[in-house]
Design a protein around this motif. Structure first.
Motif, PDB file in Angstrom:
ATOM      1  N   ILE A  39       0.834  -1.198   0.000  1.00  0.00           N
ATOM      2  CA  ILE A  39       0.000   0.000   0.000  1.00  0.00           C
ATOM      3  C   ILE A  39       0.873   1.253   0.000  1.00  0.00           C
ATOM      4  CG2 ILE A  39      -0.193   0.163   2.515  1.00  0.00           C
ATOM      5  CD1 ILE A  39      -3.141   0.901   2.089  1.00  0.00           C
ATOM      6  N   SER A  40       2.123   1.105   0.425  1.00  0.00           N
ATOM      7  CA  SER A  40       3.078   2.206   0.478  1.00  0.00           C
ATOM      8  C   SER A  40       3.999   2.179  -0.731  1.00  0.00           C
ATOM      9  CB  SER A  40       3.915   2.097   1.764  1.00  0.00           C
ATOM     10  OG  SER A  40       5.129   2.789   1.649  1.00  0.00           O
ATOM     11  N   THR A  41       4.052   3.255  -1.456  1.00  0.00           N
ATOM     12  CA  THR A  41       4.951   3.335  -2.609  1.00  0.00           C
ATOM     13  C   THR A  41       6.403   3.205  -2.172  1.00  0.00           C
ATOM     14  OG1 THR A  41       3.393   4.763  -3.789  1.00  0.00           O
ATOM     15  CG2 THR A  41       5.659   4.740  -4.579  1.00  0.00           C
ATOM     16  N   ALA A  42       6.747   3.827  -1.073  1.00  0.00           N
ATOM     17  CA  ALA A  42       8.136   3.773  -0.592  1.00  0.00           C
ATOM     18  C   ALA A  42       8.550   2.336  -0.280  1.00  0.00           C
ATOM     19  CB  ALA A  42       8.299   4.657   0.643  1.00  0.00           C
ATOM     20  N   GLN A  43       7.662   1.584   0.351  1.00  0.00           N
ATOM     21  CA  GLN A  43       8.005   0.202   0.662  1.00  0.00           C
ATOM     22  C   GLN A  43       8.107  -0.633  -0.615  1.00  0.00           C
ATOM     23  OE1 GLN A  43       5.156  -2.481   2.626  1.00  0.00           O
ATOM     24  NE2 GLN A  43       6.829  -3.153   3.970  1.00  0.00           N
ATOM     25  N   ALA A  44       7.193  -0.424  -1.559  1.00  0.00           N
ATOM     26  CA  ALA A  44       7.252  -1.153  -2.826  1.00  0.00           C
ATOM     27  C   ALA A  44       8.572  -0.882  -3.544  1.00  0.00           C
ATOM     28  CB  ALA A  44       6.069  -0.771  -3.710  1.00  0.00           C
ATOM     29  N   VAL A  45       9.031   0.347  -3.497  1.00  0.00           N
ATOM     30  CA  VAL A  45      10.302   0.703  -4.136  1.00  0.00           C
ATOM     31  C   VAL A  45      11.468   0.022  -3.426  1.00  0.00           C
ATOM     32  CG1 VAL A  45      11.918   2.620  -4.465  1.00  0.00           C
ATOM     33  CG2 VAL A  45       9.521   2.864  -5.162  1.00  0.00           C
ATOM     34  N   ARG A  46      11.439  -0.003  -2.099  1.00  0.00           N
ATOM     35  CA  ARG A  46      12.511  -0.684  -1.357  1.00  0.00           C
ATOM     36  C   ARG A  46      12.553  -2.171  -1.714  1.00  0.00           C
ATOM     37  NH1 ARG A  46      10.552   2.435   2.955  1.00  0.00           N
ATOM     38  NH2 ARG A  46       9.498   0.651   3.902  1.00  0.00           N
ATOM     39  N   LEU A  47      11.401  -2.792  -1.774  1.00  0.00           N
ATOM     40  CA  LEU A  47      11.349  -4.217  -2.098  1.00  0.00           C
ATOM     41  C   LEU A  47      11.782  -4.471  -3.544  1.00  0.00           C
ATOM     42  CD1 LEU A  47       7.994  -5.109  -0.300  1.00  0.00           C
ATOM     43  CD2 LEU A  47      10.280  -5.922   0.342  1.00  0.00           C
ATOM     44  N   ALA A  48      11.439  -3.555  -4.435  1.00  0.00           N
ATOM     45  CA  ALA A  48      11.862  -3.697  -5.834  1.00  0.00           C
ATOM     46  C   ALA A  48      13.371  -3.594  -5.953  1.00  0.00           C
ATOM     47  CB  ALA A  48      11.177  -2.646  -6.695  1.00  0.00           C
ATOM     48  N   ARG A  49      13.955  -2.650  -5.266  1.00  0.00           N
ATOM     49  CA  ARG A  49      15.417  -2.499  -5.314  1.00  0.00           C
ATOM     50  C   ARG A  49      16.101  -3.723  -4.726  1.00  0.00           C
ATOM     51  NH1 ARG A  49      15.356   3.920  -3.569  1.00  0.00           N
ATOM     52  NH2 ARG A  49      15.140   4.745  -5.697  1.00  0.00           N
ATOM     53  N   HIS A  50      15.539  -4.268  -3.678  1.00  0.00           N
ATOM     54  CA  HIS A  50      16.115  -5.483  -3.098  1.00  0.00           C
ATOM     55  C   HIS A  50      15.999  -6.643  -4.084  1.00  0.00           C
ATOM     56  CE1 HIS A  50      15.830  -9.319  -0.874  1.00  0.00           C
ATOM     57  NE2 HIS A  50      16.892  -8.834  -0.258  1.00  0.00           N
ATOM     58  N   ALA A  51      14.845  -6.786  -4.733  1.00  0.00           N
ATOM     59  CA  ALA A  51      14.652  -7.862  -5.720  1.00  0.00           C
ATOM     60  C   ALA A  51      15.690  -7.763  -6.831  1.00  0.00           C
ATOM     61  CB  ALA A  51      13.242  -7.806  -6.291  1.00  0.00           C
ATOM     62  N   ALA A  52      15.935  -6.550  -7.274  1.00  0.00           N
ATOM     63  CA  ALA A  52      16.944  -6.346  -8.324  1.00  0.00           C
ATOM     64  C   ALA A  52      18.328  -6.739  -7.829  1.00  0.00           C
ATOM     65  CB  ALA A  52      16.935  -4.891  -8.781  1.00  0.00           C
ATOM     66  N   SER A  53      18.621  -6.397  -6.582  1.00  0.00           N
ATOM     67  CA  SER A  53      19.956  -6.668  -6.046  1.00  0.00           C
ATOM     68  C   SER A  53      20.223  -8.153  -5.858  1.00  0.00           C
ATOM     69  CB  SER A  53      20.140  -5.945  -4.704  1.00  0.00           C
ATOM     70  OG  SER A  53      19.384  -6.557  -3.676  1.00  0.00           O
ATOM     71  N   CYS A  54      19.158  -8.959  -5.672  1.00  0.00           N
ATOM     72  CA  CYS A  54      19.392 -10.383  -5.424  1.00  0.00           C
ATOM     73  C   CYS A  54      19.196 -11.238  -6.674  1.00  0.00           C
ATOM     74  CB  CYS A  54      18.525 -10.888  -4.270  1.00  0.00           C
ATOM     75  SG  CYS A  54      16.763 -10.944  -4.574  1.00  0.00           S
ATOM     76  N   GLY A  55      18.922 -10.603  -7.814  1.00  0.00           N
ATOM     77  CA  GLY A  55      18.925 -11.341  -9.069  1.00  0.00           C
ATOM     78  C   GLY A  55      17.578 -11.736  -9.644  1.00  0.00           C
ATOM     79  N   ALA A  56      16.504 -11.080  -9.235  1.00  0.00           N
ATOM     80  CA  ALA A  56      15.194 -11.374  -9.805  1.00  0.00           C
ATOM     81  C   ALA A  56      15.162 -11.012 -11.286  1.00  0.00           C
ATOM     82  CB  ALA A  56      14.108 -10.606  -9.060  1.00  0.00           C
ATOM     83  N   ALA A  57      14.331 -11.718 -12.043  1.00  0.00           N
ATOM     84  CA  ALA A  57      14.180 -11.433 -13.472  1.00  0.00           C
ATOM     85  C   ALA A  57      13.193 -10.308 -13.718  1.00  0.00           C
ATOM     86  CB  ALA A  57      13.723 -12.688 -14.205  1.00  0.00           C
ATOM     87  N   ALA A  58      12.241 -10.129 -12.808  1.00  0.00           N
ATOM     88  CA  ALA A  58      11.216  -9.099 -12.955  1.00  0.00           C
ATOM     89  C   ALA A  58      10.583  -8.858 -11.598  1.00  0.00           C
ATOM     90  CB  ALA A  58      10.152  -9.527 -13.962  1.00  0.00           C
ATOM     91  N   VAL A  59       9.934  -7.715 -11.460  1.00  0.00           N
ATOM     92  CA  VAL A  59       9.140  -7.441 -10.270  1.00  0.00           C
ATOM     93  C   VAL A  59       7.681  -7.338 -10.675  1.00  0.00           C
ATOM     94  CG1 VAL A  59      10.974  -6.306  -8.968  1.00  0.00           C
ATOM     95  CG2 VAL A  59       9.521  -4.934 -10.489  1.00  0.00           C
ATOM     96  N   SER A  60       6.825  -7.551  -9.708  1.00  0.00           N
ATOM     97  CA  SER A  60       5.391  -7.481  -9.941  1.00  0.00           C
ATOM     98  C   SER A  60       4.755  -6.751  -8.775  1.00  0.00           C
ATOM     99  CB  SER A  60       4.809  -8.895 -10.078  1.00  0.00           C
ATOM    100  OG  SER A  60       3.418  -8.864 -10.319  1.00  0.00           O
ATOM    101  N   SER A  61       3.596  -6.143  -9.020  1.00  0.00           N
ATOM    102  CA  SER A  61       2.952  -5.413  -7.930  1.00  0.00           C
ATOM    103  C   SER A  61       1.456  -5.348  -8.133  1.00  0.00           C
ATOM    104  CB  SER A  61       3.511  -3.988  -7.834  1.00  0.00           C
ATOM    105  OG  SER A  61       2.843  -3.258  -6.814  1.00  0.00           O
TER     106      SER A  61
END
Length: 296
Positions: free
Chosen positions: A85-107
């Motif tokens: 529900i929080s844009t800031a949290q979604a962005v933090r989780l997206a950046r973490h996903a990118a850092s650990c090697g995810a192929a894509a993010v979803s929301s």
């Protein structure tokens, strides 16, 4: 950017297994990944609805993402759901996903406060701008209260940074319209019980809860459809729907965890409160349906 062309096929929406003390069982999660890979899945969807995402802390969601990416080991792509529900949290989780090697993010779209469509789109654009990963929109009107389709989300769906949409809706007309809007859009059907209908209407694959335990059956449905063996595909869909029907009646997520233990020996625990554990009668009913379906 990740190899977008790899995403498709049967993609389990992974459950989050727990140890007896209530913490995330990393070993069980890795075992589920191995089980699904052995059954021919095309990827994984981590930290989604099936994973009880909104009952996990931010740190736990990061742990799940890291574990799934590591366990997949590049064999199949991992999509990490970062919805909040929080844009800031979604962005933090997206950046973490990118850092650990995810192929894509979803929301999933931000919910509860009845956000305006322009606010929802701004939320998605913030996620897109935060990482060098493609985005898969998560359309789940029944849970989010927001419908994203070829009309309401047209400008998002035509954004080249948007790889696709997870369409958890039984509106097959909209599934087909979104594919027509942009043929290269990766459209993933989100309701297991209409998987055959989804691929018949143009879906590139599916993300499903029951793929944790029935991935090989759904892979076979897809293979039969592609091979023109529609009767065989339909028969398999009817078979899995018998299990899906019982899962819906007893509680899908806890039911899947029960079957992971009973059928595959993977101890996944129980869902977190306020989900209630299955009763003895519910377990008996579910196991009877499983055996009647001849899965093993």
């Amino acid at each position: 950017m990740a190899n977008e062309n790899r995403i498709g096929g049967i993609i389990p929406a992974l459950v989050t297994p727990y140890s007896p003390d209530g913490t995330i069982s990393v070993s069980a999660l890795r075992a589920i990944v191995e089980l699904c890979v052995s059954q021919g899945v095309g990827g994984f969807y981590a930290c989604g609805s099936t994973a009880e995402a909104f009952l996990l802390s931010e740190e736990e969601r990061m742990l799940v993402a890291e574990t799934v990416v590591e366990a997949a080991g590049g064999r199949v792509p991992v999509i990490v759901h970062v919805g909040s529900i929080s844009t800031a949290q979604a962005v933090r989780l997206a950046r973490h996903a990118a850092s650990c090697g995810a192929a894509a993010v979803s929301s999933i779209p931000p919910f509860y406060y009845n956000f305006r469509l322009d606010e929802i789109k701004a939320h998605y654009r913030a996620i897109i701008d935060s990482v060098d990963l493609p985005l898969i929109i998560y359309n789940f009107p029944a849970f989010s209260g927001v419908t994203l389709d070829s009309t309401t989300a047209r400008d998002l769906l035509t954004n080249p940074r948007v790889l696709g949409i997870k369409h958890t809706s039984k509106d097959m007309f909209q599934l087909e319209r979104m594919k027509q809007l942009r043929p290269d859009l990766v459209v993933l059907n989100g309701h297991d019980e209409v998987h055959l209908a989804g691929i018949a209407m143009g879906a590139d694959g599916a993300v499903g809860s029951t793929f944790n335990i029935l991935a090989d059956r759904f892979v076979a449905i897809s293979d039969h459809f592609v091979g023109g063996r529609l009767q065989e595909a339909s028969a398999l869909q009817r078979g899995v729907n018998g299990i899906v029907e019982v899962l819906i009646s007893v509680g899908v997520f806890n039911g899947i965890k029960f079957l992971l233990k009973e059928a595959y020996g993977i101890e996944a625990g129980q869902c977190r409160s306020p989900f209630l554990p299955l009763t003895a009668d519910q377990k008996k009913t579910l196991w009877t349906a499983w055996q009647a379906a001849g899965v093993q």
